[in-house]
Scaffold this active site. Structure first.
Site, PDB file in Angstrom:
ATOM      1  N   HIS A 175      21.164  -4.277   5.535  1.00 20.47           N
ATOM      2  CA  HIS A 175      22.527  -4.148   5.026  1.00 20.47           C
ATOM      3  C   HIS A 175      23.424  -3.523   6.096  1.00 20.47           C
ATOM      4  CE1 HIS A 175      25.460  -2.031   2.053  1.00 20.47           C
ATOM      5  NE2 HIS A 175      25.954  -3.179   2.483  1.00 20.47           N
ATOM      6  N   GLU A 191      21.452  -0.123   6.727  1.00 23.87           N
ATOM      7  CA  GLU A 191      20.474   0.226   5.702  1.00 23.87           C
ATOM      8  C   GLU A 191      19.339  -0.790   5.770  1.00 23.87           C
ATOM      9  OE1 GLU A 191      21.695   2.267   1.568  1.00 23.87           O
ATOM     10  OE2 GLU A 191      22.703   0.379   1.924  1.00 23.87           O
ATOM     11  N   ASN A 236      25.830   2.107  -1.498  1.00 21.45           N
ATOM     12  CA  ASN A 236      26.704   1.691  -2.600  1.00 21.45           C
ATOM     13  C   ASN A 236      26.422   2.427  -3.904  1.00 21.45           C
ATOM     14  OD1 ASN A 236      28.526  -0.175  -1.443  1.00 21.45           O
ATOM     15  ND2 ASN A 236      26.855  -1.631  -1.225  1.00 21.45           N
TER      16      ASN A 236
END
Length: 296
Positions: free
Chosen positions: A139, A151, A189
């Site tokens: 990510h 990530e 997130n």
């Protein structure tokens, strides 16, 4: 590992392609739309121009980065001969499952499949392939060429070898990879989206205006960008999708998206990409706040 395939030529896909190409990799950038590929290459050239103007890259790196990227509209042609594939398509589970099923049929069993998903389960995506141990989350943050974090998300079956290869690959891009577990929203997130959602709730409940909410977080918390402006840059549709994934995954009402966010997405006010979100990005407005019109 010298050749990487990137699936999806949108904001994240072109940023990932740019970053790999700038660091000496040959990149096969794949999208079903020739128009999207042309736009991606123009965006990459524009961003490289800005970097060259600031003196952060040389003209030689500029030229090599562009020539390192080859575009494809055919998935089979694009993934032929690569050892590492990064999927950066729209944040839609069915689309990702379909792509990974195709990759399973097109690539050798030792090809590593990474997904740039920002919230969808790596384990669920990996179930679409015969060897789920080769599937991992990678990510990237937007804008990819500038943001240092990646990530790295380990699915339930992801092998230790694949994790180490992915970490080493991120480091070759001069990124700082952080390994996290596979739960909805991962870490970035899971923390960021509730904050953005709460900022939208604050606006929805008319505690303060757009500029005021962003000013509090910038001036009081030293955030470089306010949460509403950040939501515009991420894309309000993407924010809504991530919140829905977390809400469905955890069955916890604290992740339920604010009605204002839902209304704005339904109204196609998606932020920078649509020209209007919490701020107006049209040429004559240059970022003026507009979201009050959607307040309850």
């Amino acid at each position: 590992m010298k050749t990487i395939a990137v699936i999806g030529a949108g904001t994240m896909g072109n940023g990932i392609a740019h970053t790999f190409a700038q660091h000496g990799f040959v990149v096969k950038l794949i999208d079903v739309s020739e128009k999207a590929l042309d736009k991606a290459m123009n965006t990459i050239a524009h961003n490289l121009n800005r970097m060259a103007a600031k003196g952060t890259i040389t003209s030689d790196i500029f030229a090599k980065t562009i020539t390192n990227i080859i575009t494809y509209t055919d998935l089979k042609d694009g993934v032929t001969g690569v050892d590492f594939v990064i999927e950066a398509a729209t944040e839609n589970l069915e689309l990702k499952l379909s792509l990974f099923k195709q990759l399973n049929d097109l690539c050798p069993h030792n090809t590593i499949f990474a997904t740039n998903t920002s919230s969808i389960s790596i384990t669920q995506i990996a179930a679409a392939v015969a060897h789920p141990e080769r599937v991992i989350g990678m990510h990237f943050m937007n804008p990819v060429p500038l943001m240092p974090l990646v990530e790295v998300i380990k699915g339930y079956n992801t092998s230790e070898e694949v994790i180490q290869i992915t970490l080493a690959l991120a480091q070759k891009l001069e990124k700082n990879p952080v390994t996290v577990k596979d739960y909805p929203g991962f870490v970035a997130n899971r923390i960021l989206m509730p904050m953005i959602n709460e900022a939208i709730e604050t606006l929805y409940n008319q505690l303060a205006g757009v500029a005021e909410i962003d000013a509090v977080m910038k001036l009081g918390m030293s955030h470089p960008m306010g949460p509403l402006q950040l939501a515009d840059f991420i894309g309000l549709d993407v924010c809504l999708s991530i919140l829905n994934v977390m809400h469905d995954g955890f069955k916890n009402p604290k992740y339920a998206p604010c009605p204002l966010l839902v209304n704005m997405v339904n109204a196609k006010k998606l932020g920078v990409k649509s020209g209007e979100g919490f701020y107006d990005y049209s040429e004559n407005k240059k970022g003026e706040k507009v979201a009050q019109q959607f307040s309850k």
